[in-house]
Enzyme design. Structure first.
Site, PDB file in Angstrom:
ATOM      1  N   ASP A  32       0.856  -1.191   0.000  1.00  0.00           N
ATOM      2  CA  ASP A  32       0.000   0.000   0.000  1.00  0.00           C
ATOM      3  C   ASP A  32       0.890   1.239   0.000  1.00  0.00           C
ATOM      4  OD1 ASP A  32      -2.109   1.999   0.675  1.00  0.00           O
ATOM      5  OD2 ASP A  32      -3.309   0.209   1.058  1.00  0.00           O
ATOM      6  N   SER A 124     -16.234  -3.088 -10.312  1.00  0.00           N
ATOM      7  CA  SER A 124     -17.312  -2.267  -9.740  1.00  0.00           C
ATOM      8  C   SER A 124     -18.559  -2.372 -10.593  1.00  0.00           C
ATOM      9  CB  SER A 124     -16.845  -0.812  -9.707  1.00  0.00           C
ATOM     10  OG  SER A 124     -17.920   0.042  -9.399  1.00  0.00           O
ATOM     11  N   THR A 126     -20.089  -0.035 -11.370  1.00  0.00           N
ATOM     12  CA  THR A 126     -20.042   1.154 -12.215  1.00  0.00           C
ATOM     13  C   THR A 126     -19.776   0.784 -13.682  1.00  0.00           C
ATOM     14  OG1 THR A 126     -19.232   3.428 -12.186  1.00  0.00           O
ATOM     15  CG2 THR A 126     -17.585   1.738 -11.986  1.00  0.00           C
ATOM     16  N   TYR A 148     -13.500   6.688 -14.421  1.00  0.00           N
ATOM     17  CA  TYR A 148     -13.246   5.651 -13.404  1.00  0.00           C
ATOM     18  C   TYR A 148     -13.808   4.306 -13.873  1.00  0.00           C
ATOM     19  CZ  TYR A 148     -14.259   2.888  -9.204  1.00  0.00           C
ATOM     20  OH  TYR A 148     -14.378   1.867  -8.295  1.00  0.00           O
ATOM     21  N   LYS A 152     -12.017   0.502 -14.919  1.00  0.00           N
ATOM     22  CA  LYS A 152     -12.381  -0.810 -14.355  1.00  0.00           C
ATOM     23  C   LYS A 152     -12.719  -1.787 -15.489  1.00  0.00           C
ATOM     24  CE  LYS A 152     -11.889  -0.120  -9.978  1.00  0.00           C
ATOM     25  NZ  LYS A 152     -10.847  -0.833  -9.238  1.00  0.00           N
ATOM     26  N   TYR A 176     -18.371  -5.049  -7.355  1.00  0.00           N
ATOM     27  CA  TYR A 176     -19.048  -4.685  -6.112  1.00  0.00           C
ATOM     28  C   TYR A 176     -20.176  -3.718  -6.403  1.00  0.00           C
ATOM     29  CZ  TYR A 176     -14.186  -5.454  -4.394  1.00  0.00           C
ATOM     30  OH  TYR A 176     -12.921  -5.901  -4.144  1.00  0.00           O
ATOM     31  N   ASN A 178     -22.724  -1.414  -3.691  1.00  0.00           N
ATOM     32  CA  ASN A 178     -22.346  -0.264  -2.841  1.00  0.00           C
ATOM     33  C   ASN A 178     -21.886  -0.734  -1.461  1.00  0.00           C
ATOM     34  OD1 ASN A 178     -24.127   0.746  -5.036  1.00  0.00           O
ATOM     35  ND2 ASN A 178     -23.744   2.701  -4.047  1.00  0.00           N
ATOM     36  N   ASP A 295     -25.832  10.037 -12.495  1.00  0.00           N
ATOM     37  CA  ASP A 295     -26.474   9.041 -11.632  1.00  0.00           C
ATOM     38  C   ASP A 295     -27.507   8.208 -12.395  1.00  0.00           C
ATOM     39  OD1 ASP A 295     -25.248   9.282  -9.204  1.00  0.00           O
ATOM     40  OD2 ASP A 295     -26.827  10.449  -8.233  1.00  0.00           O
TER      41      ASP A 295
HETATM   42  P1  NAD Z   1      -9.707   2.804  -0.522  1.00  0.00           P
HETATM   43  O1  NAD Z   1      -9.275   4.061  -1.162  1.00  0.00           O
HETATM   44  O2  NAD Z   1     -10.152   2.824   0.884  1.00  0.00           O
HETATM   45  O3  NAD Z   1      -8.563   1.698  -0.660  1.00  0.00           O
HETATM   46  C1  NAD Z   1      -7.654   1.686  -1.735  1.00  0.00           C
HETATM   47  C2  NAD Z   1      -6.265   1.467  -1.166  1.00  0.00           C
HETATM   48  O4  NAD Z   1      -5.311   1.483  -2.236  1.00  0.00           O
HETATM   49  C3  NAD Z   1      -5.829   2.552  -0.168  1.00  0.00           C
HETATM   50  O5  NAD Z   1      -5.274   1.956   0.972  1.00  0.00           O
HETATM   51  C4  NAD Z   1      -4.805   3.355  -0.948  1.00  0.00           C
HETATM   52  O6  NAD Z   1      -3.829   3.953  -0.099  1.00  0.00           O
HETATM   53  C5  NAD Z   1      -4.224   2.309  -1.857  1.00  0.00           C
HETATM   54  N1  NAD Z   1      -3.635   2.844  -3.090  1.00  0.00           N
HETATM   55  C6  NAD Z   1      -4.174   3.770  -3.920  1.00  0.00           C
HETATM   56  N2  NAD Z   1      -3.338   3.999  -4.941  1.00  0.00           N
HETATM   57  C7  NAD Z   1      -2.260   3.201  -4.763  1.00  0.00           C
HETATM   58  C8  NAD Z   1      -1.057   2.985  -5.489  1.00  0.00           C
HETATM   59  N3  NAD Z   1      -0.809   3.639  -6.613  1.00  0.00           N
HETATM   60  N4  NAD Z   1      -0.166   2.089  -5.012  1.00  0.00           N
HETATM   61  C9  NAD Z   1      -0.408   1.412  -3.865  1.00  0.00           C
HETATM   62  N5  NAD Z   1      -1.530   1.580  -3.132  1.00  0.00           N
HETATM   63  C10 NAD Z   1      -2.438   2.460  -3.582  1.00  0.00           C
HETATM   64  O7  NAD Z   1     -10.861   2.190  -1.450  1.00  0.00           O
HETATM   65  P2  NAD Z   1     -11.835   0.967  -1.194  1.00  0.00           P
HETATM   66  O8  NAD Z   1     -13.195   1.520  -1.027  1.00  0.00           O
HETATM   67  O9  NAD Z   1     -11.291   0.064  -0.194  1.00  0.00           O
HETATM   68  O10 NAD Z   1     -11.785   0.288  -2.636  1.00  0.00           O
HETATM   69  C11 NAD Z   1     -10.935  -0.787  -2.943  1.00  0.00           C
HETATM   70  C12 NAD Z   1     -11.114  -1.159  -4.397  1.00  0.00           C
HETATM   71  O11 NAD Z   1     -12.481  -1.495  -4.635  1.00  0.00           O
HETATM   72  C13 NAD Z   1     -10.762  -0.041  -5.378  1.00  0.00           C
HETATM   73  O12 NAD Z   1     -10.107  -0.616  -6.474  1.00  0.00           O
HETATM   74  C14 NAD Z   1     -12.110   0.519  -5.782  1.00  0.00           C
HETATM   75  O13 NAD Z   1     -12.086   1.073  -7.065  1.00  0.00           O
HETATM   76  C15 NAD Z   1     -12.974  -0.732  -5.732  1.00  0.00           C
HETATM   77  N6  NAD Z   1     -14.403  -0.438  -5.507  1.00  0.00           N
HETATM   78  C16 NAD Z   1     -14.763   0.301  -4.412  1.00  0.00           C
HETATM   79  C17 NAD Z   1     -16.099   0.604  -4.207  1.00  0.00           C
HETATM   80  C18 NAD Z   1     -16.537   1.440  -3.036  1.00  0.00           C
HETATM   81  O14 NAD Z   1     -17.634   1.971  -3.053  1.00  0.00           O
HETATM   82  N7  NAD Z   1     -15.740   1.586  -1.973  1.00  0.00           N
HETATM   83  C19 NAD Z   1     -17.071   0.143  -5.116  1.00  0.00           C
HETATM   84  C20 NAD Z   1     -16.664  -0.631  -6.191  1.00  0.00           C
HETATM   85  C21 NAD Z   1     -15.325  -0.912  -6.383  1.00  0.00           C
HETATM   86  C1  UD1 Z   2     -21.097   6.197  -6.837  1.00  0.00           C
HETATM   87  C2  UD1 Z   2     -20.427   6.339  -8.185  1.00  0.00           C
HETATM   88  C3  UD1 Z   2     -20.112   4.937  -8.702  1.00  0.00           C
HETATM   89  C4  UD1 Z   2     -19.254   4.176  -7.692  1.00  0.00           C
HETATM   90  C5  UD1 Z   2     -19.995   4.125  -6.351  1.00  0.00           C
HETATM   91  C6  UD1 Z   2     -19.205   3.441  -5.266  1.00  0.00           C
HETATM   92  C7  UD1 Z   2     -21.290   8.429  -9.173  1.00  0.00           C
HETATM   93  C8  UD1 Z   2     -22.120   9.020 -10.260  1.00  0.00           C
HETATM   94  N1  UD1 Z   2     -21.285   7.080  -9.099  1.00  0.00           N
HETATM   95  O1  UD1 Z   2     -22.243   5.437  -7.055  1.00  0.00           O
HETATM   96  O2  UD1 Z   2     -19.431   5.007  -9.937  1.00  0.00           O
HETATM   97  O3  UD1 Z   2     -19.019   2.862  -8.144  1.00  0.00           O
HETATM   98  O4  UD1 Z   2     -20.276   5.473  -5.931  1.00  0.00           O
HETATM   99  O5  UD1 Z   2     -18.054   4.179  -4.952  1.00  0.00           O
HETATM  100  O6  UD1 Z   2     -20.608   9.122  -8.416  1.00  0.00           O
HETATM  101  N2  UD1 Z   2     -26.706  10.539  -2.775  1.00  0.00           N
HETATM  102  C9  UD1 Z   2     -27.348  11.648  -2.251  1.00  0.00           C
HETATM  103  N3  UD1 Z   2     -26.600  12.559  -1.551  1.00  0.00           N
HETATM  104  C10 UD1 Z   2     -25.256  12.424  -1.346  1.00  0.00           C
HETATM  105  C11 UD1 Z   2     -24.613  11.272  -1.886  1.00  0.00           C
HETATM  106  C12 UD1 Z   2     -25.373  10.373  -2.606  1.00  0.00           C
HETATM  107  O7  UD1 Z   2     -28.547  11.804  -2.410  1.00  0.00           O
HETATM  108  O8  UD1 Z   2     -24.634  13.287  -0.726  1.00  0.00           O
HETATM  109  C13 UD1 Z   2     -27.519   9.544  -3.506  1.00  0.00           C
HETATM  110  C14 UD1 Z   2     -27.077   9.303  -4.931  1.00  0.00           C
HETATM  111  O9  UD1 Z   2     -27.707  10.174  -5.818  1.00  0.00           O
HETATM  112  C15 UD1 Z   2     -27.493   7.832  -5.115  1.00  0.00           C
HETATM  113  C16 UD1 Z   2     -27.317   7.219  -3.732  1.00  0.00           C
HETATM  114  O10 UD1 Z   2     -27.342   8.312  -2.830  1.00  0.00           O
HETATM  115  O11 UD1 Z   2     -28.845   7.758  -5.468  1.00  0.00           O
HETATM  116  C17 UD1 Z   2     -26.001   6.483  -3.562  1.00  0.00           C
HETATM  117  O12 UD1 Z   2     -24.935   7.342  -3.935  1.00  0.00           O
HETATM  118  P1  UD1 Z   2     -23.396   6.918  -3.792  1.00  0.00           P
HETATM  119  O13 UD1 Z   2     -23.150   6.432  -2.416  1.00  0.00           O
HETATM  120  O14 UD1 Z   2     -22.579   8.053  -4.302  1.00  0.00           O
HETATM  121  O15 UD1 Z   2     -23.249   5.652  -4.740  1.00  0.00           O
HETATM  122  P2  UD1 Z   2     -23.572   5.483  -6.303  1.00  0.00           P
HETATM  123  O16 UD1 Z   2     -24.367   6.609  -6.816  1.00  0.00           O
HETATM  124  O17 UD1 Z   2     -24.141   4.131  -6.485  1.00  0.00           O
END
Ligand code: NAD
Ligand code: UD1
Length: 337
Positions: A32, A124, A126, A148, A152, A176, A178, A295
């Site tokens: 990390d 994701s 997404t 983004y 992916k 994943y 949310n 969205d």
């Molecule tokens: P996070 O930011 O908490 O964790 C990502 C980790 O990667 C962090 O510890 C960060 O320091 C590390 N990192 C970032 N860039 C790096 C680099 N260049 N080299 C080494 N380490 C690096 O995010 P998360 O929510 O735990 O997400 C993990 C993965 O899941 C990501 O790939 C994200 O895109 C994917 N994902 C997350 C969500 C979500 O909503 N959290 C949803 C779908 C997919």
């Molecule tokens: C967002 C990202 C998506 C990503 C996901 C997880 C966008 C357009 N999409 O999705 O690509 O994979 O996060 O990281 O950013 N909401 C509010 N108020 C807020 C925040 C969110 O009303 O302050 C609403 C949003 O409009 C949505 C729901 O809550 O309807 C969930 O939002 P969010 O948690 O951002 O997730 P995603 O929209 O699914």
């Protein structure tokens, strides 16, 4: 028992998965850069499990750092490291292509050189963009609508090409929905820097009194109460999904899996607000504002394939997501800082 490398293992999803994997008997190495996380998260994982983690501090894009991490004799990699903020990806697309795509390429090259060909990748939902139908099966069109999401989708494609190029690769791309909530101990959780983009961390910061109110993005969506519907998955369920995927990969010869990890249940923004108020006993004031660009009205997983192929499905509902997220927020109002 396997020795596993977790890239990005100090992050939100990585740290929770680390707990589940250590408790399943696996040994962990974490690579990390701590660009979006704190070493404290890993110390707390070690305290929860009573087992130590080998930590390599370095950047995924640095072949020497990845080589050093793989030199620990790694059987499989779980690849979480990356950048994940949609808005930032629109402003800085080259940074996202560099970290997410180049980083993944550097990792795959180092894995091939080290003879490690087993990988679980954090994809994701997404990648589905604005879906045509819900629930969304894995066969739905991949049509991401932001940089983004396109990184992916590109990494998924790169993994498929690599797996097809020589025998022996075992790869799972996990899409994943949310991820929310926290470990039930309240010791580890999501620690966003700055103003959270996502609903859950924003709602919990309103409940704890750090922010005055939530802005609800859109109340005219074609959903039962007009607010956006999402499939919220407890991060511990998600962590268990990784364990299940790894066990299937490590048990098979060649394998390529692309799977949704979601609950199959959709909840509206207003339903999340109500559930969080109930779990926390605190009010979550909100204001209805315009829709957020990009969205979707509703995104909900069809989780049937993961159930069939991994024998995994979610066990925790919205109530547990709010309860555990609140326990973390209350115990750590400033996150790990
Ligand atoms: P996070 O930011 O908490 O964790 C990502 C980790 O990667 C962090 O510890 C960060 O320091 C590390 N990192 C970032 N860039 C790096 C680099 N260049 N080299 C080494 N380490 C690096 O995010 P998360 O929510 O735990 O997400 C993990 C993965 O899941 C990501 O790939 C994200 O895109 C994917 N994902 C997350 C969500 C979500 O909503 N959290 C949803 C779908 C997919
Ligand atoms: C967002 C990202 C998506 C990503 C996901 C997880 C966008 C357009 N999409 O999705 O690509 O994979 O996060 O990281 O950013 N909401 C509010 N108020 C807020 C925040 C969110 O009303 O302050 C609403 C949003 O409009 C949505 C729901 O809550 O309807 C969930 O939002 P969010 O948690 O951002 O997730 P995603 O929209 O699914």
């Amino acid at each position: 028992m396997a020795r596993l490398l977790l890239t990005g293992g100090a992050g939100f999803i990585g740290s929770h998965t680390a707990v589940v994997l250590q408790q399943a008997g696996h040994q962990l190495v974490v690579l990390d850069s701590f660009s979006n996380s704190s070493p404290e998260a890993l110390r707390r994982v070690e305290a929860l499990t009573g087992q130590s983690i080998d930590v390599v501090t370095g950047d995924l894009r640095d072949p020497n750092a990845v080589e050093r991490a793989l030199a620990h004799g790694v059987d499989a990699v779980v690849h979480f490291a990356g950048l994940k903020a949609v808005g930032e990806s629109v402003e800085k697309p080259l940074l996202y292509w560099d970290v997410n795509l180049t980083g993944s390429r550097v990792l795959l090259e180092a894995m091939a050189a080290a003879g490690c060909r087993t990988l679980v990748f954090s994809s994701s939902a997404t990648v589905y963009g604005i879906p045509d139908h819900v629930p969304i099966p894995e066969a739905a069109p991949v049509q991401p609508n932001n940089p983004y999401g396109r990184t992916k989708a590109a990494v998924e494609q790169m993994l498929a090409d690599v797996a097809a190029s020589e025998p022996g690769w075992r790869v799972a791309s996990l899409r994943y929905f949310n991820p929310v909530g926290a470990h039930p101990s309240g010791q580890i959780g999501e620690d966003p820097l700055g103003i959270p983009n996502n609903l859950f961390p924003f709602v919990s910061q309103v409940a704890v009194g750090q922010r005055p109110h939530l802005k609800v993005f859109g109340s005219d969506w074609p959903t039962p109460d007009g607010t956006g519907v999402r499939d919220y998955i407890h991060v511990m369920d998600l962590a268990e999904g990784h364990r299940a995927a790894l066990e299937v990969l490590l048990d098979s010869a060649d394998q390529q899996l692309t799977l949704n990890l979601g609950s199959g249940q959709g909840h509206s923004v207003l339903k999340v607000v109500q559930a969080f108020e109930k779990a926390s006993g605190r009010p979550v004031p909100y204001e209805l504002v315009a829709r957020r660009p990009g969205d979707a009205a509703s995104t909900v997983a069809d989780p049937a394939l993961a159930k069939e192929l991994l024998g995994w499905s979610t066990r925790r509902g919205l109530e547990e997501c709010c309860r555990d997220g609140w326990a973390w927020q209350q115990a750590n109002p400033s996150g790990y800082r």
